[in-house]
Write a protein that holds these residues in place. Structure first.
Motif: not given
Length: 342
Positions: A144, A161, A163
């Motif tokens: 992340l 957030t 990935e």
């Protein structure tokens, strides 16, 4: 707004040139962390954001790990290691436990200076510097990242957030899609603690491991705008680059909110040594619906970041859509196997 009327052109670690720059501007900020802090500290008239005190714990990966440990932020287990004697080095690695990650403590980026050691017979990298950081290998669920910004007066904003997916330790793609609230809460709490403890001013990229039991551990801190935040140019109210200027100039921070349901960003990596501008490939990429193409004008080398493409998503909950788009970008832009050799 005043426009620069002069340019100081010199190596990034040239303190004399930086002193000249300081005499011509109000604030100096940083593009990367490859700086000479003791030399910069002698420039009395310069105002740096982030401050030199904020940067000091971050430039050496051992210092960075010790800082995170001191403020109770979860990180992989680590050990400082000296590589002068190969036999002793291998014994220490074996006692630490394998697999493990070996990182040069300074000046590593895009896979340079990072090695995965799988067993006791692993070949050591060539041209070893003496000082390394040995880290526990985390069998993560995914990696992340988050961009966070802090203003001079302490205001903080945190971007979504995301990935990140690596290939040969170079970021290949970034997915800006939905995460469980429990995960984003961990990420945001860690980001706020780091910025506050450092009294940091500016934008910071923070990379994480998400463990298989849902715990978030910090991998690395980047005290600057970061590749994992490039999507913000097209998918957020305020890009990370505008945010950096707002923070260091004392302006109110802008909104980090998404302007679309989600996004996917794919780095365009060189697959050959060439001076081609890949006009045909770039044209095909630009024709993807909701695509925003950035080309950096670099000479191609295997693994080098030549540009990136961000595509806005119609459904941020649909990971399949994001993966399909990423596959299309890579099909159009890939001419062969990518390897990291920036």
């Amino acid at each position: 707004m005043a426009i620069a009327s002069a340019t100081v052109f010199a190596p990034v670690d040239d303190a004399t040139a930086t002193a000249k720059l300081a005499s011509q501007c109000d604030v100096i900020t940083f593009e990367n962390e490859f700086v000479d802090l003791p030399a910069l500290a002698q420039i009395a008239e310069a105002r740096f954001y982030p401050t030199l005190d904020s940067l000091k714990p971050l430039l050496d990966k051992l210092d960075q790990r010790q800082f995170l440990q001191r403020i109770a932020v979860p990180t992989p287990r680590f050990l400082a290691i000296d590589a002068k004697q190969e036999a002793e080095f291998k014994d220490t690695v074996l006692q630490f436990g394998l697999p493990a990650v070996l990182k040069a403590r300074r000046h590593g980026y895009d896979g340079q200076g990072t090695f995965i050691l799988q067993d006791s017979q692993s070949d050591l990298p060539q041209a070893l510097p003496n000082q390394w950081l040995l880290e526990e290998f985390i069998p993560f669920e995914c990696e992340l990242a988050v961009m966070a910004a802090r203003a001079i007066e302490g205001e903080v904003v945190i971007y979504p957030t995301v990935e990140t997916q690596q290939e040969q330790q170079v970021c290949r793609r970034v997915y800006v899609t939905a995460f469980a609230p429990a995960i984003t809460a961990q990420v945001e709490a860690i980001a706020r603690r780091i910025l506050a403890e450092l009294n940091y001013v500016g934008v910071m990229g923070i990379e994480f491991f998400l463990s298989r039991d849902g715990k978030v551990l910090v991998n690395e801190l980047a005290p600057r705008t970061h590749n994992s935040g490039h999507y913000s140019l097209d998918a957020c109210v305020t890009s990370q680059f505008e945010q950096q200027l707002r923070a260091v100039c004392g302006l109110p921070l802008g909104s980090p909110q998404l302007t679309s349901a989600g996004a996917v960003m794919v780095n365009l990596l060189g697959y050959e040594t060439s001076s081609s501008d890949y006009a045909e490939k770039r044209q095909r990429l630009s024709e993807i619906p909701q695509a925003h193409l950035y080309w950096y004008g670099k000479t191609s080398r295997p693994g080098r970041k030549l540009g990136h493409v961000t595509v806005l998503l119609s459904n941020g909950q649909d990971r399949t859509e994001a993966e399909t788009i990423a596959g299309t970008i890579e099909q159009y832009g890939r001419g062969g196997k990518q390897t990291a050799d920036e």
